[in-house]
Design a protein around this motif. Structure first.
Motif, PDB file in Angstrom:
ATOM      1  N   ASP A 100     -10.164 -26.974  -4.921  1.00 51.14           N
ATOM      2  CA  ASP A 100     -10.864 -26.833  -3.798  1.00 51.14           C
ATOM      3  C   ASP A 100     -12.290 -26.955  -4.091  1.00 51.14           C
ATOM      4  N   LEU A 101     -12.756 -27.818  -3.239  1.00 52.18           N
ATOM      5  CA  LEU A 101     -14.324 -28.014  -3.468  1.00 52.18           C
ATOM      6  C   LEU A 101     -15.292 -27.378  -2.657  1.00 52.18           C
ATOM      7  N   HIS A 102     -14.471 -26.766  -1.522  1.00 55.52           N
ATOM      8  CA  HIS A 102     -15.436 -25.987  -0.559  1.00 55.52           C
ATOM      9  C   HIS A 102     -16.314 -24.933  -1.119  1.00 55.52           C
ATOM     10  N   ASP A 103     -17.642 -24.717  -1.175  1.00 56.92           N
ATOM     11  CA  ASP A 103     -18.404 -23.925  -1.661  1.00 56.92           C
ATOM     12  C   ASP A 103     -19.457 -23.188  -0.572  1.00 56.92           C
ATOM     13  N   ILE A 104     -19.326 -23.575   0.415  1.00 57.02           N
ATOM     14  CA  ILE A 104     -20.635 -22.865   1.484  1.00 57.02           C
ATOM     15  C   ILE A 104     -20.042 -21.270   1.491  1.00 57.02           C
ATOM     16  N   MET A 146     -12.343 -14.862  -6.090  1.00 54.64           N
ATOM     17  CA  MET A 146     -11.811 -16.228  -5.995  1.00 54.64           C
ATOM     18  C   MET A 146     -11.967 -16.491  -4.624  1.00 54.64           C
ATOM     19  N   SER A 147     -12.510 -17.838  -4.514  1.00 58.08           N
ATOM     20  CA  SER A 147     -12.538 -18.342  -2.935  1.00 58.08           C
ATOM     21  C   SER A 147     -11.764 -19.679  -2.693  1.00 58.08           C
ATOM     22  N   ALA A 148     -10.798 -19.697  -1.388  1.00 58.42           N
ATOM     23  CA  ALA A 148      -9.952 -21.058  -1.385  1.00 58.42           C
ATOM     24  C   ALA A 148     -10.131 -21.241   0.272  1.00 58.42           C
ATOM     25  N   LEU A 150      -8.440 -24.288   1.426  1.00 59.23           N
ATOM     26  CA  LEU A 150      -7.049 -24.793   1.640  1.00 59.23           C
ATOM     27  C   LEU A 150      -5.939 -24.090   1.598  1.00 59.23           C
ATOM     28  N   THR A 151      -4.897 -24.222   2.491  1.00 63.40           N
ATOM     29  CA  THR A 151      -3.643 -23.588   2.211  1.00 63.40           C
ATOM     30  C   THR A 151      -3.071 -24.058   0.956  1.00 63.40           C
ATOM     31  N   THR A 152      -3.347 -25.355   0.529  1.00 65.84           N
ATOM     32  CA  THR A 152      -2.612 -25.897  -0.527  1.00 65.84           C
ATOM     33  C   THR A 152      -3.191 -25.087  -2.038  1.00 65.84           C
TER      34      THR A 152
HETATM   35  C1  B12 Z   1     -17.520 -27.747   5.306  1.00 68.21           C
HETATM   36  C2  B12 Z   1     -15.760 -28.232   5.060  1.00 68.21           C
HETATM   37  C3  B12 Z   1     -15.777 -29.130   4.340  1.00 68.21           C
HETATM   38  C4  B12 Z   1     -16.912 -29.818   3.370  1.00 68.21           C
HETATM   39  C5  B12 Z   1     -16.993 -29.083   2.299  1.00 68.21           C
HETATM   40  C6  B12 Z   1     -18.436 -29.122   1.919  1.00 68.21           C
HETATM   41  C7  B12 Z   1     -18.836 -27.791   0.866  1.00 68.21           C
HETATM   42  N1  B12 Z   1     -19.654 -27.984   0.055  1.00 68.21           N
HETATM   43  O1  B12 Z   1     -18.185 -26.770   0.991  1.00 68.21           O
HETATM   44  C8  B12 Z   1     -15.974 -30.995   2.825  1.00 68.21           C
HETATM   45  C9  B12 Z   1     -16.385 -32.184   3.912  1.00 68.21           C
HETATM   46  C10 B12 Z   1     -16.426 -31.591   1.509  1.00 68.21           C
HETATM   47  C11 B12 Z   1     -14.482 -30.822   3.245  1.00 68.21           C
HETATM   48  C12 B12 Z   1     -13.515 -31.353   2.570  1.00 68.21           C
HETATM   49  C13 B12 Z   1     -12.246 -31.177   2.759  1.00 68.21           C
HETATM   50  N2  B12 Z   1     -11.710 -30.436   3.693  1.00 68.21           N
HETATM   51 CO1  B12 Z   1     -12.861 -29.122   4.679  1.00 68.21          CO
HETATM   52  N3  B12 Z   1     -13.722 -28.123   5.716  1.00 68.21           N
HETATM   53  C14 B12 Z   1     -15.068 -27.888   6.069  1.00 68.21           C
HETATM   54  C15 B12 Z   1     -15.142 -26.561   7.174  1.00 68.21           C
HETATM   55  C16 B12 Z   1     -15.546 -27.753   8.215  1.00 68.21           C
HETATM   56  C17 B12 Z   1     -16.128 -25.662   7.067  1.00 68.21           C
HETATM   57  C18 B12 Z   1     -15.853 -24.647   6.102  1.00 68.21           C
HETATM   58  C19 B12 Z   1     -17.187 -23.964   5.804  1.00 68.21           C
HETATM   59  O2  B12 Z   1     -17.802 -23.942   4.980  1.00 68.21           O
HETATM   60  N4  B12 Z   1     -17.178 -22.812   6.544  1.00 68.21           N
HETATM   61  C20 B12 Z   1     -18.103 -21.787   6.543  1.00 68.21           C
HETATM   62  C21 B12 Z   1     -18.250 -20.708   5.545  1.00 68.21           C
HETATM   63  C22 B12 Z   1     -19.288 -19.866   5.704  1.00 68.21           C
HETATM   64  O3  B12 Z   1     -16.913 -19.971   5.668  1.00 68.21           O
HETATM   65  P1  B12 Z   1     -15.755 -19.764   4.770  1.00 68.21           P
HETATM   66  O4  B12 Z   1     -15.843 -20.570   3.719  1.00 68.21           O
HETATM   67  O5  B12 Z   1     -14.576 -19.102   5.464  1.00 68.21           O
HETATM   68  O6  B12 Z   1     -16.324 -18.264   3.912  1.00 68.21           O
HETATM   69  C23 B12 Z   1     -16.576 -17.030   4.620  1.00 68.21           C
HETATM   70  C24 B12 Z   1     -15.392 -16.099   4.382  1.00 68.21           C
HETATM   71  O7  B12 Z   1     -14.126 -16.903   4.219  1.00 68.21           O
HETATM   72  C25 B12 Z   1     -15.441 -15.365   3.071  1.00 68.21           C
HETATM   73  N5  B12 Z   1     -15.268 -16.053   1.653  1.00 68.21           N
HETATM   74  C26 B12 Z   1     -15.362 -17.003   1.384  1.00 68.21           C
HETATM   75  N6  B12 Z   1     -15.105 -17.323   0.031  1.00 68.21           N
HETATM   76  C27 B12 Z   1     -14.827 -15.981  -0.440  1.00 68.21           C
HETATM   77  C28 B12 Z   1     -14.677 -15.549  -1.697  1.00 68.21           C
HETATM   78  C29 B12 Z   1     -14.599 -14.019  -1.893  1.00 68.21           C
HETATM   79  C30 B12 Z   1     -14.319 -13.904  -3.136  1.00 68.21           C
HETATM   80  C31 B12 Z   1     -14.731 -13.221  -0.801  1.00 68.21           C
HETATM   81  C32 B12 Z   1     -14.556 -11.876  -1.014  1.00 68.21           C
HETATM   82  C33 B12 Z   1     -15.032 -13.894   0.381  1.00 68.21           C
HETATM   83  C34 B12 Z   1     -15.092 -15.007   0.679  1.00 68.21           C
HETATM   84  O8  B12 Z   1     -16.901 -15.123   3.057  1.00 68.21           O
HETATM   85  C35 B12 Z   1     -17.708 -16.390   3.497  1.00 68.21           C
HETATM   86  C36 B12 Z   1     -18.996 -16.114   4.317  1.00 68.21           C
HETATM   87  O9  B12 Z   1     -18.840 -15.243   5.398  1.00 68.21           O
HETATM   88  C37 B12 Z   1     -13.709 -26.277   7.418  1.00 68.21           C
HETATM   89  C38 B12 Z   1     -13.184 -25.606   8.990  1.00 68.21           C
HETATM   90  C39 B12 Z   1     -13.153 -24.135   8.783  1.00 68.21           C
HETATM   91  N7  B12 Z   1     -13.413 -23.696  10.025  1.00 68.21           N
HETATM   92  O10 B12 Z   1     -13.213 -23.534   7.968  1.00 68.21           O
HETATM   93  C40 B12 Z   1     -12.920 -27.439   7.080  1.00 68.21           C
HETATM   94  C41 B12 Z   1     -11.384 -27.434   6.218  1.00 68.21           C
HETATM   95  C42 B12 Z   1     -11.223 -25.991   5.186  1.00 68.21           C
HETATM   96  N8  B12 Z   1     -11.384 -28.488   5.359  1.00 68.21           N
HETATM   97  C43 B12 Z   1      -9.861 -28.842   5.617  1.00 68.21           C
HETATM   98  C44 B12 Z   1      -9.600 -29.920   4.696  1.00 68.21           C
HETATM   99  C45 B12 Z   1      -8.102 -30.608   5.129  1.00 68.21           C
HETATM  100  C46 B12 Z   1     -10.548 -30.564   3.780  1.00 68.21           C
HETATM  101  C47 B12 Z   1     -10.005 -31.811   3.046  1.00 68.21           C
HETATM  102  C48 B12 Z   1      -8.586 -31.984   2.692  1.00 68.21           C
HETATM  103  C49 B12 Z   1     -10.345 -33.228   3.961  1.00 68.21           C
HETATM  104  C50 B12 Z   1      -9.828 -34.305   3.465  1.00 68.21           C
HETATM  105  N9  B12 Z   1      -8.687 -34.871   3.944  1.00 68.21           N
HETATM  106  O11 B12 Z   1     -10.477 -34.922   2.716  1.00 68.21           O
HETATM  107  C51 B12 Z   1     -11.228 -31.979   1.830  1.00 68.21           C
HETATM  108  C52 B12 Z   1     -10.697 -31.274   0.652  1.00 68.21           C
HETATM  109  C53 B12 Z   1     -11.648 -31.136  -0.377  1.00 68.21           C
HETATM  110  C54 B12 Z   1     -11.364 -30.444  -1.504  1.00 68.21           C
HETATM  111  N10 B12 Z   1     -10.477 -30.846  -2.320  1.00 68.21           N
HETATM  112  O12 B12 Z   1     -11.668 -29.137  -1.366  1.00 68.21           O
HETATM  113  C55 B12 Z   1      -9.369 -27.767   6.519  1.00 68.21           C
HETATM  114  C56 B12 Z   1      -8.301 -27.240   5.531  1.00 68.21           C
HETATM  115  C57 B12 Z   1      -6.744 -27.165   6.494  1.00 68.21           C
HETATM  116  C58 B12 Z   1      -5.666 -26.234   5.489  1.00 68.21           C
HETATM  117  N11 B12 Z   1      -5.120 -25.652   6.430  1.00 68.21           N
HETATM  118  O13 B12 Z   1      -6.070 -26.271   4.335  1.00 68.21           O
HETATM  119  C59 B12 Z   1     -10.286 -27.257   7.493  1.00 68.21           C
HETATM  120  C60 B12 Z   1      -9.646 -25.935   7.883  1.00 68.21           C
HETATM  121  C61 B12 Z   1     -10.449 -28.187   8.779  1.00 68.21           C
HETATM  122  C62 B12 Z   1      -9.362 -28.330   9.411  1.00 68.21           C
HETATM  123  N12 B12 Z   1      -9.145 -27.538  10.425  1.00 68.21           N
HETATM  124  O14 B12 Z   1      -8.285 -29.073   9.161  1.00 68.21           O
HETATM  125  N13 B12 Z   1     -14.516 -29.600   4.194  1.00 68.21           N
END
Ligand code: B12
Length: 215
Positions: A100-104, A146-148, A150-152
């Motif tokens: 998983d490469l998501h890090d925002i 740990m952060s994830a 992707l469902t995978t």
């Molecule tokens: C930005 C993004 C990307 C960027 C990532 C850039 C980066 N540097 O992170 C890029 C374009 C690279 C990307 C790639 C991919 N992505 Co993407 N991505 C997203 C997107 C649009 C936003 C994620 C995000 O940053 N959200 C904002 C942050 C702030 O929210 P968050 O991560 O949820 O974090 C919050 C909480 O969850 C929590 N939290 C997070 N981590 C942790 C850890 C701990 C310990 C704790 C306590 C809390 C916590 O706190 C955070 C702050 O409030 C999502 C859509 C979505 N709605 O989530 C898809 C999404 C996650 N991606 C998806 C997919 C499919 C992919 C790819 C496979 C696409 C592809 N075919 O190549 C690749 C996978 C690459 C890989 N191996 O990881 C799917 C996943 C589907 C699934 N069910 O698995 C999503 C849901 C989009 C979709 N609807 O299809 N992606």
């Protein structure tokens, strides 16, 4: 002095990076201790940010700006703070799981934890179970997160916990998990200790776990 702290907190909440840095330097020039500047100015501001974010009154781009203010000021203060002071809440190792490469979200959680006084060791993305195990041995954190996204990649969280058990160190550390597809049910199922739905609640839960472990 209180007025200066208030100005600092206000500037941080407003995301004014240069002003926060300048006010921190002004305070140091006036002979105020770095720890006081951190606690009464910067952390007081971050506390408000955390509360507003949780309440839905502030959004991610604004929080990132505030976190940047914090980082800018910390660059000045860090050399003046002893490690134990700066990491009052303990060490927190965080990383995005293997595959998983998501890090925002992770970065946001990491910044907010630093703001709350944790010493954060950010392992980055694509972190294997073995890397988490090594990090626990090396950094002896109170908590790992740990952060994830992707469902995978969610199963990697359970595998990491299994690896910690196998290494005999599961009981030495509290485990948190988060990321958009992660839920409280999932966290319970894999045997982690806490779920963080967002950065603000991640900080709250981490503080609770630390309070619990230090009793
Ligand atoms: C930005 C993004 C990307 C960027 C990532 C850039 C980066 N540097 O992170 C890029 C374009 C690279 C990307 C790639 C991919 N992505 Co993407 N991505 C997203 C997107 C649009 C936003 C994620 C995000 O940053 N959200 C904002 C942050 C702030 O929210 P968050 O991560 O949820 O974090 C919050 C909480 O969850 C929590 N939290 C997070 N981590 C942790 C850890 C701990 C310990 C704790 C306590 C809390 C916590 O706190 C955070 C702050 O409030 C999502 C859509 C979505 N709605 O989530 C898809 C999404 C996650 N991606 C998806 C997919 C499919 C992919 C790819 C496979 C696409 C592809 N075919 O190549 C690749 C996978 C690459 C890989 N191996 O990881 C799917 C996943 C589907 C699934 N069910 O698995 C999503 C849901 C989009 C979709 N609807 O299809 N992606």
């Amino acid at each position: 002095m209180e007025e200066l702290f208030e100005k600092m907190a206000e500037a941080l909440i407003a995301g004014k990076q240069d002003e926060v840095k300048k006010l921190s330097q002004d305070a140091l020039d006036k002979g105020i201790a770095a720890k006081q500047i951190l606690d009464k100015g910067l952390l007081a501001g971050m506390d408000v940010v955390g509360k507003r974010f949780k309440a839905g009154d502030m959004f991610i781009p604004e929080v990132l700006l505030c976190a940047r203010c914090m980082h800018g000021a910390m660059d000045i203060l860090k050399p003046l703070l002893s490690e134990s002071d700066a990491a009052g809440a303990g060490t927190y190792v965080i990383g995005t799981v293997e595959g998983d490469l998501h890090d925002i979200g992770k970065n946001l959680v990491s910044m907010m934890l630093q703001g709350a006084g944790f010493k954060v060791v950010d392992l980055g993305t694509n972190i294997t179970a073995a890397q988490f195990v090594d990090a626990v041995k090396t950094h002896k954190p109170k908590i790992i997160g740990m952060s994830a996204l992707l469902t995978t990649t969610m199963p990697k969280m359970e595998q990491t916990i299994a690896a910690l058990k196998e290494a005999g160190i599961r009981d030495q550390v509290k485990i948190m998990a988060g990321g958009a597809p992660v839920t409280q049910d999932f966290v319970d199922k894999i045997g982690a200790d806490a779920y963080g739905a967002n950065a603000a609640s991640a900080v709250d839960k981490a503080k609770e776990l630390v309070a619990y472990t230090s009793v």
